[in-house]
Motif scaffolding. Structure first.
Motif, short mmCIF file in Angstrom:
data_model
loop_
_atom_site.label_atom_id
_atom_site.label_comp_id
_atom_site.label_asym_id
_atom_site.label_seq_id
_atom_site.Cartn_x
_atom_site.Cartn_y
_atom_site.Cartn_z
N VAL A 19 0.84 -1.20 0.00
CA VAL A 19 0.00 0.00 0.00
C VAL A 19 0.88 1.26 0.00
O VAL A 19 0.60 2.23 -0.71
CB VAL A 19 -0.99 -0.02 1.19
N LYS A 23 0.96 4.38 -2.63
CA LYS A 23 0.75 5.73 -2.10
C LYS A 23 1.90 6.65 -2.51
O LYS A 23 1.67 7.79 -2.94
CB LYS A 23 0.63 5.65 -0.58
N GLU A 83 -4.62 4.13 1.90
CA GLU A 83 -4.25 4.62 0.58
C GLU A 83 -4.28 6.15 0.55
O GLU A 83 -4.96 6.78 1.36
CB GLU A 83 -5.27 4.14 -0.47
#
Length: 150
Positions: A19, A23, A83
């Motif tokens: 993640v 990001k 996120e």
């Protein structure tokens, strides 16, 4: 077969790193303003490092006889960071990156402690090196913002 508590922690790191990679890529693409050139390059540096860490952790899980989580659904479900929204300001991107790095350092520390309990020096050393790198990044990003946060 690997000790389940350590593999579970490593899988949380795999998910969270996945993640974080996405990001940081988002931030790399969408950063703007006077710090664009500096942060565009820095976010790329960060996501490349996170990719290497992610792969190293996943391969360590495999060498321990277990399987890393490998789907986006699992990664989103297990991640300890959220996120990007796509609406962050440049300053919010840096602040969130600091926070996310600190979150990951907490899980790295927990996994290092578990590895130490198991006598798994190799995993402990790998995670310690990652922690040191994140600590330096937190310091540098804090300096970028003009804060003394560490």
């Amino acid at each position: 077969m690997a000790n389940k508590p350590l593999v579970d922690l490593l899988n949380e790191l795999v998910a969270t790193s996945s993640v974080l990679y996405t990001k940081l890529h988002n931030y790399h693409w969408y950063v703007n303003g006077p710090s664009f050139f500096t942060l565009h390059a820095k976010f790329e540096e960060f996501y490349n490092e996170v990719t290497l860490n992610l792969d190293e952790i996943a391969e360590r899980i495999l060498t321990k006889g277990s399987k890393p989580v490998a789907t986006l659904a699992e990664h989103l479900e297990m991640s300890h960071i959220k996120e990007a929204t796509g609406a962050e300001t440049t300053e919010e991107m840096v602040e969130t990156t600091i926070s996310d790095f600190k979150t990951i350092m907490g899980f790295l520390k927990e996994a290092m402690q578990q590895a130490a309990e198991e006598g798994d020096d190799r995993t402990e050393d790998m995670l310690n090196a990652m922690t040191q790198s994140f600590e330096k990044h937190v310091w540098m990003l804090s300096a970028f913002l003009g804060t003394s946060e560490r």
